[in-house]
Design an enzyme around this catalytic site. Structure first.
Site, PDB file in Angstrom:
ATOM      1  N   ASP A 287       0.023 -55.990 -12.131  1.00  0.00           N
ATOM      2  CA  ASP A 287       0.146 -54.932 -11.019  1.00  0.00           C
ATOM      3  C   ASP A 287      -0.059 -53.390 -11.744  1.00  0.00           C
ATOM      4  O   ASP A 287      -0.066 -52.591 -11.068  1.00  0.00           O
ATOM      5  CB  ASP A 287       1.384 -54.851 -10.523  1.00  0.00           C
ATOM      6  CG  ASP A 287       2.839 -54.429 -11.284  1.00  0.00           C
ATOM      7  OD1 ASP A 287       2.335 -54.410 -12.489  1.00  0.00           O
ATOM      8  OD2 ASP A 287       3.775 -54.384 -10.815  1.00  0.00           O
TER       9      ASP A 287
ATOM     10  N   LEU B  67       3.168 -64.355 -18.457  1.00  0.00           N
ATOM     11  CA  LEU B  67       3.800 -63.253 -19.268  1.00  0.00           C
ATOM     12  C   LEU B  67       4.292 -62.020 -18.513  1.00  0.00           C
ATOM     13  O   LEU B  67       5.002 -61.158 -19.329  1.00  0.00           O
ATOM     14  CB  LEU B  67       2.762 -62.990 -20.269  1.00  0.00           C
ATOM     15  CG  LEU B  67       2.433 -63.989 -21.147  1.00  0.00           C
ATOM     16  CD1 LEU B  67       0.947 -64.797 -20.727  1.00  0.00           C
ATOM     17  CD2 LEU B  67       1.745 -63.577 -22.540  1.00  0.00           C
TER      18      LEU B  67
ATOM     19  N   ALA C 237       6.287 -59.209 -16.772  1.00  0.00           N
ATOM     20  CA  ALA C 237       7.909 -59.361 -16.761  1.00  0.00           C
ATOM     21  C   ALA C 237       8.395 -57.601 -16.999  1.00  0.00           C
ATOM     22  O   ALA C 237       7.294 -56.681 -17.259  1.00  0.00           O
ATOM     23  CB  ALA C 237       8.391 -59.862 -18.083  1.00  0.00           C
ATOM     24  N   GLN C 238       9.319 -57.501 -16.499  1.00  0.00           N
ATOM     25  CA  GLN C 238      10.057 -56.206 -16.926  1.00  0.00           C
ATOM     26  C   GLN C 238      10.440 -56.511 -18.315  1.00  0.00           C
ATOM     27  O   GLN C 238      11.330 -57.321 -18.436  1.00  0.00           O
ATOM     28  CB  GLN C 238      11.158 -55.882 -15.847  1.00  0.00           C
ATOM     29  CG  GLN C 238      12.030 -54.870 -16.036  1.00  0.00           C
ATOM     30  CD  GLN C 238      12.714 -54.388 -17.499  1.00  0.00           C
ATOM     31  OE1 GLN C 238      12.252 -53.500 -18.100  1.00  0.00           O
ATOM     32  NE2 GLN C 238      13.751 -55.329 -17.570  1.00  0.00           N
TER      33      GLN C 238
ATOM     34  N   TYR D 179      18.128 -58.691 -19.106  1.00  0.00           N
ATOM     35  CA  TYR D 179      17.152 -59.370 -19.392  1.00  0.00           C
ATOM     36  C   TYR D 179      16.759 -60.601 -20.064  1.00  0.00           C
ATOM     37  O   TYR D 179      16.322 -61.445 -19.769  1.00  0.00           O
ATOM     38  CB  TYR D 179      16.213 -58.028 -20.476  1.00  0.00           C
ATOM     39  CG  TYR D 179      15.096 -58.699 -21.274  1.00  0.00           C
ATOM     40  CD1 TYR D 179      13.789 -58.615 -20.449  1.00  0.00           C
ATOM     41  CD2 TYR D 179      15.035 -59.018 -22.411  1.00  0.00           C
ATOM     42  CE1 TYR D 179      12.614 -59.145 -21.131  1.00  0.00           C
ATOM     43  CE2 TYR D 179      14.094 -59.717 -23.255  1.00  0.00           C
ATOM     44  CZ  TYR D 179      12.666 -59.547 -22.597  1.00  0.00           C
ATOM     45  OH  TYR D 179      11.587 -60.050 -23.057  1.00  0.00           O
TER      46      TYR D 179
ATOM     47  N   LYS E 250      15.415 -64.362 -18.581  1.00  0.00           N
ATOM     48  CA  LYS E 250      14.588 -65.259 -19.646  1.00  0.00           C
ATOM     49  C   LYS E 250      15.053 -66.556 -19.329  1.00  0.00           C
ATOM     50  O   LYS E 250      14.442 -67.635 -19.354  1.00  0.00           O
ATOM     51  CB  LYS E 250      14.351 -64.888 -20.867  1.00  0.00           C
ATOM     52  CG  LYS E 250      13.574 -63.618 -20.744  1.00  0.00           C
ATOM     53  CD  LYS E 250      12.246 -63.746 -20.518  1.00  0.00           C
ATOM     54  CE  LYS E 250      11.283 -62.397 -20.618  1.00  0.00           C
ATOM     55  NZ  LYS E 250       9.814 -62.814 -20.074  1.00  0.00           N
TER      56      LYS E 250
ATOM     57  N   ASN F 129       9.862 -60.861 -32.225  1.00  0.00           N
ATOM     58  CA  ASN F 129       9.321 -59.422 -32.142  1.00  0.00           C
ATOM     59  C   ASN F 129       8.040 -59.326 -32.420  1.00  0.00           C
ATOM     60  O   ASN F 129       7.383 -59.674 -33.731  1.00  0.00           O
ATOM     61  CB  ASN F 129      10.257 -58.447 -32.972  1.00  0.00           C
ATOM     62  CG  ASN F 129      11.568 -58.203 -32.475  1.00  0.00           C
ATOM     63  OD1 ASN F 129      12.170 -59.044 -32.265  1.00  0.00           O
ATOM     64  ND2 ASN F 129      11.664 -56.806 -32.043  1.00  0.00           N
TER      65      ASN F 129
ATOM     66  N   VAL G  74       9.393 -50.881 -32.277  1.00  0.00           N
ATOM     67  CA  VAL G  74       9.526 -50.049 -33.647  1.00  0.00           C
ATOM     68  C   VAL G  74       8.390 -49.697 -34.422  1.00  0.00           C
ATOM     69  O   VAL G  74       8.042 -48.752 -35.081  1.00  0.00           O
ATOM     70  CB  VAL G  74      10.604 -50.511 -34.325  1.00  0.00           C
ATOM     71  CG1 VAL G  74      10.382 -52.026 -34.770  1.00  0.00           C
ATOM     72  CG2 VAL G  74      11.297 -49.850 -35.561  1.00  0.00           C
TER      73      VAL G  74
ATOM     74  N   GLY H  86      24.980 -51.832 -28.682  1.00  0.00           N
ATOM     75  CA  GLY H  86      24.315 -53.067 -28.263  1.00  0.00           C
ATOM     76  C   GLY H  86      23.049 -53.733 -28.763  1.00  0.00           C
ATOM     77  O   GLY H  86      22.536 -54.787 -28.749  1.00  0.00           O
TER      78      GLY H  86
HETATM   79  N1  LIG Z   1       6.535 -57.707 -27.121  1.00  0.00           N
HETATM   80  C1  LIG Z   1       7.314 -58.565 -27.823  1.00  0.00           C
HETATM   81  O1  LIG Z   1       8.022 -58.330 -28.760  1.00  0.00           O
HETATM   82  C2  LIG Z   1       8.110 -59.427 -26.613  1.00  0.00           C
HETATM   83  C3  LIG Z   1       9.169 -60.192 -27.338  1.00  0.00           C
HETATM   84  C4  LIG Z   1       9.668 -61.499 -26.561  1.00  0.00           C
HETATM   85  C5  LIG Z   1       9.129 -61.694 -25.422  1.00  0.00           C
HETATM   86  N2  LIG Z   1       8.340 -60.920 -24.726  1.00  0.00           N
HETATM   87  C6  LIG Z   1       7.833 -61.308 -23.496  1.00  0.00           C
HETATM   88  O2  LIG Z   1       6.273 -61.434 -23.524  1.00  0.00           O
HETATM   89  C7  LIG Z   1       5.732 -60.860 -22.300  1.00  0.00           C
HETATM   90  C8  LIG Z   1       4.505 -59.794 -22.391  1.00  0.00           C
HETATM   91  O3  LIG Z   1       5.040 -58.749 -22.972  1.00  0.00           O
HETATM   92  P1  LIG Z   1       4.327 -57.613 -23.574  1.00  0.00           P
HETATM   93  O4  LIG Z   1       5.102 -57.053 -25.055  1.00  0.00           O
HETATM   94  O5  LIG Z   1       2.861 -58.040 -23.498  1.00  0.00           O
HETATM   95  O6  LIG Z   1       4.764 -56.463 -22.428  1.00  0.00           O
HETATM   96  P2  LIG Z   1       3.519 -55.403 -21.649  1.00  0.00           P
HETATM   97  O7  LIG Z   1       4.601 -54.535 -21.059  1.00  0.00           O
HETATM   98  O8  LIG Z   1       2.590 -55.149 -22.499  1.00  0.00           O
HETATM   99  O9  LIG Z   1       3.141 -56.639 -20.611  1.00  0.00           O
HETATM  100  C9  LIG Z   1       3.656 -56.925 -19.330  1.00  0.00           C
HETATM  101  C10 LIG Z   1       2.493 -56.710 -18.168  1.00  0.00           C
HETATM  102  O10 LIG Z   1       3.156 -57.370 -17.238  1.00  0.00           O
HETATM  103  C11 LIG Z   1       2.964 -56.595 -15.982  1.00  0.00           C
HETATM  104  N3  LIG Z   1       3.786 -56.559 -14.853  1.00  0.00           N
HETATM  105  C12 LIG Z   1       5.153 -56.096 -15.325  1.00  0.00           C
HETATM  106  N4  LIG Z   1       5.859 -56.285 -13.977  1.00  0.00           N
HETATM  107  C13 LIG Z   1       4.865 -56.840 -12.882  1.00  0.00           C
HETATM  108  C14 LIG Z   1       5.045 -57.188 -11.806  1.00  0.00           C
HETATM  109  N5  LIG Z   1       6.100 -57.124 -11.164  1.00  0.00           N
HETATM  110  N6  LIG Z   1       3.947 -58.044 -11.297  1.00  0.00           N
HETATM  111  C15 LIG Z   1       2.885 -58.049 -12.092  1.00  0.00           C
HETATM  112  N7  LIG Z   1       2.594 -57.654 -13.300  1.00  0.00           N
HETATM  113  C16 LIG Z   1       3.604 -57.040 -13.754  1.00  0.00           C
HETATM  114  C17 LIG Z   1       2.699 -55.063 -16.898  1.00  0.00           C
HETATM  115  O11 LIG Z   1       1.487 -54.142 -16.041  1.00  0.00           O
HETATM  116  C18 LIG Z   1       2.039 -55.346 -18.001  1.00  0.00           C
HETATM  117  O12 LIG Z   1       0.704 -55.453 -18.010  1.00  0.00           O
HETATM  118  C19 LIG Z   1       7.021 -60.501 -21.361  1.00  0.00           C
HETATM  119  O13 LIG Z   1       7.386 -61.687 -20.494  1.00  0.00           O
HETATM  120  C20 LIG Z   1       7.961 -60.271 -22.666  1.00  0.00           C
HETATM  121  O14 LIG Z   1       9.116 -60.469 -21.955  1.00  0.00           O
HETATM  122  C21 LIG Z   1       7.356 -59.932 -25.692  1.00  0.00           C
END
Ligand SMILES: NC(=O)c1ccc[n+]([C@@H]2O[C@H](COP(=O)([O-])OP(=O)(O)OC[C@H]3O[C@@H](n4cnc5c(N)ncnc54)[C@H](O)[C@@H]3O)[C@@H](O)[C@H]2O)c1
Length: 307
Positions: free
Chosen positions: A32, A70, A72-73, A138, A142, A167, A181, A265
């Protein structure tokens, strides 16, 4: 193979799109664009919420073989501030994506979890069969997404693998992410702004490079790892203080952070054991932290350079 990637315009999702296209697959992205905005060339983007009921209908018409979920909030803090909003995207959104996988008669779903599900574990690095101790909405969302994926396997025979990410860092990460970070330090150090370490700098995290992470997704999209939770991390702990030194080194900037009181936290230490992932998928994190940071800083430098 036709793959459907949710969160395809995000940090990790956009790299996964690149990888799947490079491997010769067709990719549909669902996003989105609420936080991500990286729409890769060659991607067919469906700009929509993962909770939109129209997703199943569209998926049924195109029948992707694999769904990598992938979207997510992604903020722990936002989930604490508004747990219901977090659950709408991360729990109900995941159920809707699983319904789309069912409507498409997909072979497999790769679900994205986080090492936050382990909370404060008994020992490090955490094995994937450790007790789950979510300590934020969160993390709870998951855990719930994984339980739903397992339920769809039991009910409908749709296979799944849960990838529990440490991370993640690398090019295209913005400072707002879960592992922001590194991008925060990078942007500040390149711009000559002060940097801040919370606490005494002894907290640890497990940093895994984004191209290694998408390699795990590409492997999990195959036959291996069915029905399993698999860790995607290095098993190595890096302290906040060490990380600052390494980023400063890569950026050619002074290694002189300010210290601020610890944040409520924040978990004291984390690393995940990737050995079961090697056994199931033949995956190993190939990129050392110094090497990955050099790539990340080079990307950030280019992005910051005046056009
Ligand atoms: N980055 C990290 O270190 C990390 C660590 C553990 C888990 N994750 C998981 O990896 C996944 C990707 O994370 P990321 O770091 O690329 O984050 P990001 O925010 O860059 O990517 C998430 C994407 O999801 C989209 N999105 C969010 N809500 C949406 C909705 N309701 N409908 C459609 N699209 C939606 C966003 O626009 C974004 O493009 C997530 O599930 C996150 O929880 C990430």
């Amino acid at each position: 193979m036709l793959a459907l990637v949710t969160g395809a315009a995000g940090f990790i999702g956009s790299h996964l799109v690149d990888r799947l296209l490079a491997d010769g697959h067709e990719v549909i992205g669902v996003d989105d664009l609420s936080s991500g905005g990286t729409v890769r060339p060659g991607l067919e983007l469906w700009e929509m919420d993962v909770g939109d009921p129209a997703l199943a209908e569209r998926a049924a018409a195109r029948r992707p073989e694999v769904v990598c979920h992938l979207a997510a909030q992604v903020s722990v803090r936002a989930s604490v501030a508004d747990p219901a909003a977090d659950a709408r995207t991360n729990v109900l959104g995941t159920v809707n994506v699983l319904e789309a996988a069912r409507a498409a008669d997909a072979r497999k779903v790769v679900f994205t979890s986080s090492c936050a599900v382990y909370g404060v574990p008994d020992a490090l690095p955490v094995p994937p069969d450790a007790e789950l101790r979510p300590a934020s909405p969160y993390a709870a969302s998951k855990v719930s997404g994984e339980v739903y994926a397992a339920t769809y396997k039991a009910l409908y025979g749709i296979d799944y693998t849960t990838l529990t990410l440490a991370n993640v860092y690398g090019p295209r990460q913005t400072p707002e992410g879960e592992a922001g970070v590194i991008s925060i330090f990078t942007d500040a150090l390149l711009a000559g702004r002060p940097t801040r370490v919370y606490g005494d700098g002894s907290h640890t995290r497990d940093y895994v490079y984004v191209l290694d992470v998408v390699d795990a997704f590409a492997r999990a999209a195959g036959e291996g790892g069915g029905g399993l939770r698999l860790n995607v991390g290095t098993g190595v702990q890096t302290t906040d203080r060490e990380l600052h030194t390494l980023v400063a080194e890569a950026a050619g900037a002074p290694d002189d952070p300010e210290f601020a009181p610890p944040r409520l936290g924040d978990l004291p230490a984390m690393s995940v054991d990737p050995r079961a992932t090697r056994e199931a998928l033949g995956w190993a994190p190939g990129t050392g932290l110094r090497e990955g940071l050099a790539e990340t800083v080079a990307w950030a430098r280019e992005r910051m350079a005046p056009a």
